[in-house]
Design a protein around this motif. Structure first.
Motif, PDB file in Angstrom:
ATOM      1  N   LYS A 191      14.199  -9.081  -9.621  1.00  0.00           N
ATOM      2  CA  LYS A 191      15.376  -9.952  -9.722  1.00  0.00           C
ATOM      3  C   LYS A 191      16.601  -9.243 -10.311  1.00  0.00           C
ATOM      4  O   LYS A 191      16.604  -8.040 -10.527  1.00  0.00           O
ATOM      5  CB  LYS A 191      15.036 -11.214 -10.523  1.00  0.00           C
ATOM      6  N   GLY A 192      17.630  -9.983 -10.509  1.00  0.00           N
ATOM      7  CA  GLY A 192      18.849  -9.429 -11.101  1.00  0.00           C
ATOM      8  C   GLY A 192      19.849  -8.964 -10.052  1.00  0.00           C
ATOM      9  O   GLY A 192      19.550  -8.881  -8.865  1.00  0.00           O
ATOM     10  N   GLN A 193      21.041  -8.664 -10.533  1.00  0.00           N
ATOM     11  CA  GLN A 193      22.156  -8.333  -9.649  1.00  0.00           C
ATOM     12  C   GLN A 193      21.867  -7.100  -8.794  1.00  0.00           C
ATOM     13  O   GLN A 193      22.182  -7.065  -7.612  1.00  0.00           O
ATOM     14  CB  GLN A 193      23.420  -8.098 -10.487  1.00  0.00           C
ATOM     15  N   ASN A 194      21.246  -6.087  -9.372  1.00  0.00           N
ATOM     16  CA  ASN A 194      20.999  -4.849  -8.632  1.00  0.00           C
ATOM     17  C   ASN A 194      19.835  -4.949  -7.668  1.00  0.00           C
ATOM     18  O   ASN A 194      19.647  -4.083  -6.828  1.00  0.00           O
ATOM     19  CB  ASN A 194      20.770  -3.684  -9.604  1.00  0.00           C
ATOM     20  N   ALA A 195      19.012  -6.001  -7.782  1.00  0.00           N
ATOM     21  CA  ALA A 195      17.896  -6.190  -6.865  1.00  0.00           C
ATOM     22  C   ALA A 195      18.358  -6.838  -5.564  1.00  0.00           C
ATOM     23  O   ALA A 195      17.674  -6.758  -4.554  1.00  0.00           O
ATOM     24  CB  ALA A 195      16.823  -7.051  -7.512  1.00  0.00           C
ATOM     25  N   ARG A 196      19.511  -7.485  -5.588  1.00  0.00           N
ATOM     26  CA  ARG A 196      19.994  -8.205  -4.404  1.00  0.00           C
ATOM     27  C   ARG A 196      20.641  -7.243  -3.408  1.00  0.00           C
ATOM     28  O   ARG A 196      21.184  -6.208  -3.787  1.00  0.00           O
ATOM     29  CB  ARG A 196      21.046  -9.242  -4.811  1.00  0.00           C
ATOM     30  N   SER A 197      20.614  -7.641  -2.128  1.00  0.00           N
ATOM     31  CA  SER A 197      21.331  -6.838  -1.139  1.00  0.00           C
ATOM     32  C   SER A 197      22.824  -7.022  -1.379  1.00  0.00           C
ATOM     33  O   SER A 197      23.294  -8.135  -1.626  1.00  0.00           O
ATOM     34  CB  SER A 197      20.961  -7.281   0.278  1.00  0.00           C
ATOM     35  N   GLY A 198      23.547  -5.938  -1.344  1.00  0.00           N
ATOM     36  CA  GLY A 198      24.988  -6.008  -1.630  1.00  0.00           C
ATOM     37  C   GLY A 198      25.269  -6.163  -3.101  1.00  0.00           C
ATOM     38  O   GLY A 198      26.419  -6.352  -3.499  1.00  0.00           O
ATOM     39  N   ALA A 250       0.811  -1.221   0.000  1.00  0.00           N
ATOM     40  CA  ALA A 250       0.000   0.000   0.000  1.00  0.00           C
ATOM     41  C   ALA A 250       0.844   1.271   0.000  1.00  0.00           C
ATOM     42  O   ALA A 250       0.372   2.330  -0.391  1.00  0.00           O
ATOM     43  CB  ALA A 250      -0.930  -0.005   1.199  1.00  0.00           C
ATOM     44  N   SER A 251       2.074   1.176   0.423  1.00  0.00           N
ATOM     45  CA  SER A 251       2.916   2.379   0.505  1.00  0.00           C
ATOM     46  C   SER A 251       3.337   2.888  -0.863  1.00  0.00           C
ATOM     47  O   SER A 251       3.806   4.008  -0.992  1.00  0.00           O
ATOM     48  CB  SER A 251       4.164   2.097   1.335  1.00  0.00           C
ATOM     49  N   GLY A 252       3.174   2.053  -1.887  1.00  0.00           N
ATOM     50  CA  GLY A 252       3.610   2.445  -3.220  1.00  0.00           C
ATOM     51  C   GLY A 252       5.057   2.082  -3.482  1.00  0.00           C
ATOM     52  O   GLY A 252       5.518   2.090  -4.613  1.00  0.00           O
ATOM     53  N   ASN A 253       5.797   1.761  -2.449  1.00  0.00           N
ATOM     54  CA  ASN A 253       7.183   1.313  -2.609  1.00  0.00           C
ATOM     55  C   ASN A 253       7.429   0.058  -1.787  1.00  0.00           C
ATOM     56  O   ASN A 253       8.460  -0.076  -1.123  1.00  0.00           O
ATOM     57  CB  ASN A 253       8.161   2.417  -2.203  1.00  0.00           C
ATOM     58  N   GLY A 254       6.473  -0.848  -1.806  1.00  0.00           N
ATOM     59  CA  GLY A 254       6.611  -2.113  -1.085  1.00  0.00           C
ATOM     60  C   GLY A 254       7.155  -3.182  -2.006  1.00  0.00           C
ATOM     61  O   GLY A 254       7.705  -2.899  -3.058  1.00  0.00           O
ATOM     62  N   LYS A 255       6.968  -4.445  -1.630  1.00  0.00           N
ATOM     63  CA  LYS A 255       7.400  -5.621  -2.387  1.00  0.00           C
ATOM     64  C   LYS A 255       8.842  -5.519  -2.847  1.00  0.00           C
ATOM     65  O   LYS A 255       9.754  -5.827  -2.103  1.00  0.00           O
ATOM     66  CB  LYS A 255       6.458  -5.904  -3.556  1.00  0.00           C
ATOM     67  N   THR A 256       9.107  -4.992  -4.044  1.00  0.00           N
ATOM     68  CA  THR A 256      10.498  -4.961  -4.536  1.00  0.00           C
ATOM     69  C   THR A 256      11.226  -3.690  -4.114  1.00  0.00           C
ATOM     70  O   THR A 256      12.409  -3.522  -4.422  1.00  0.00           O
ATOM     71  CB  THR A 256      10.524  -5.078  -6.068  1.00  0.00           C
ATOM     72  N   ALA A 257      10.538  -2.787  -3.446  1.00  0.00           N
ATOM     73  CA  ALA A 257      11.141  -1.578  -2.893  1.00  0.00           C
ATOM     74  C   ALA A 257      11.853  -0.735  -3.944  1.00  0.00           C
ATOM     75  O   ALA A 257      12.928  -0.190  -3.709  1.00  0.00           O
ATOM     76  CB  ALA A 257      12.096  -1.940  -1.759  1.00  0.00           C
TER      77      ALA A 257
END
Length: 146
Positions: free
Chosen positions: A36-43, A24-31
């Motif tokens: 996916k992909g390299q830039n979606a991962r932490s670090g 509901a915040s508009g920036n949830g789920k994938t933030a």
């Protein structure tokens, strides 16, 4: 007006975007990172200068010149700067640093002949130009190169 009354104008400051706080915040789920992909991962992400396998610009550009690892850096002072010292004073590196004429890292101090001097001084210094030597001796001073 007091310090506690100071505040930025309305609309001057923006709140930090709070991501990952539910759909509901508009920036949830994938933030805001996409799916996916390299830039979606932490670090995740690539190192600075990496261009996806293309030859990086710092390797494409030619290197020019020569950097001498043994280069000596001398602090430069002029004869006119020595007028601040008292008559017959003994001036060495510590006196020049204390007076503020010489600052920072250096391999020595060199005296150049720009300006005039009116007081006789004794200088203990690394290098002296010929014109500076003549002006110091003409004023009744002495130079000891160390």
């Amino acid at each position: 007006m007091e310090l506690y009354e100071l505040a930025p104008e309305k609309g001057q400051r923006k709140n930090k975007k709070r991501v990952g706080r539910g759909v509901a915040s508009g920036n949830g789920k994938t933030a805001g990172r996409g799916s996916k992909g390299q830039n979606a991962r932490s670090g995740g992400g690539v190192r600075p200068g990496y261009e996806g396998g293309q030859m990086p610009i710092h390797r494409r550009l030619p290197k020019r010149g020569f950097k001498n690892p043994f280069k000596k850096i001398f602090a430069i002072i002029n004869v006119k700067d020595l007028n601040r010292f008292e008559k017959d004073a003994i001036i060495d590196e510590t006196a020049l640093v204390k007076s503020g004429l010489v600052k920072g890292d250096r391999d020595g101090i060199k005296l150049l002949g720009n300006g005039e001097i009116s007081v006789p001084l004794t200088l203990k210094i690394d290098k002296v130009s010929e014109s500076a030597r003549q002006k110091i001796e003409a004023a009744g001073g002495k130079i000891e190169e160390i």
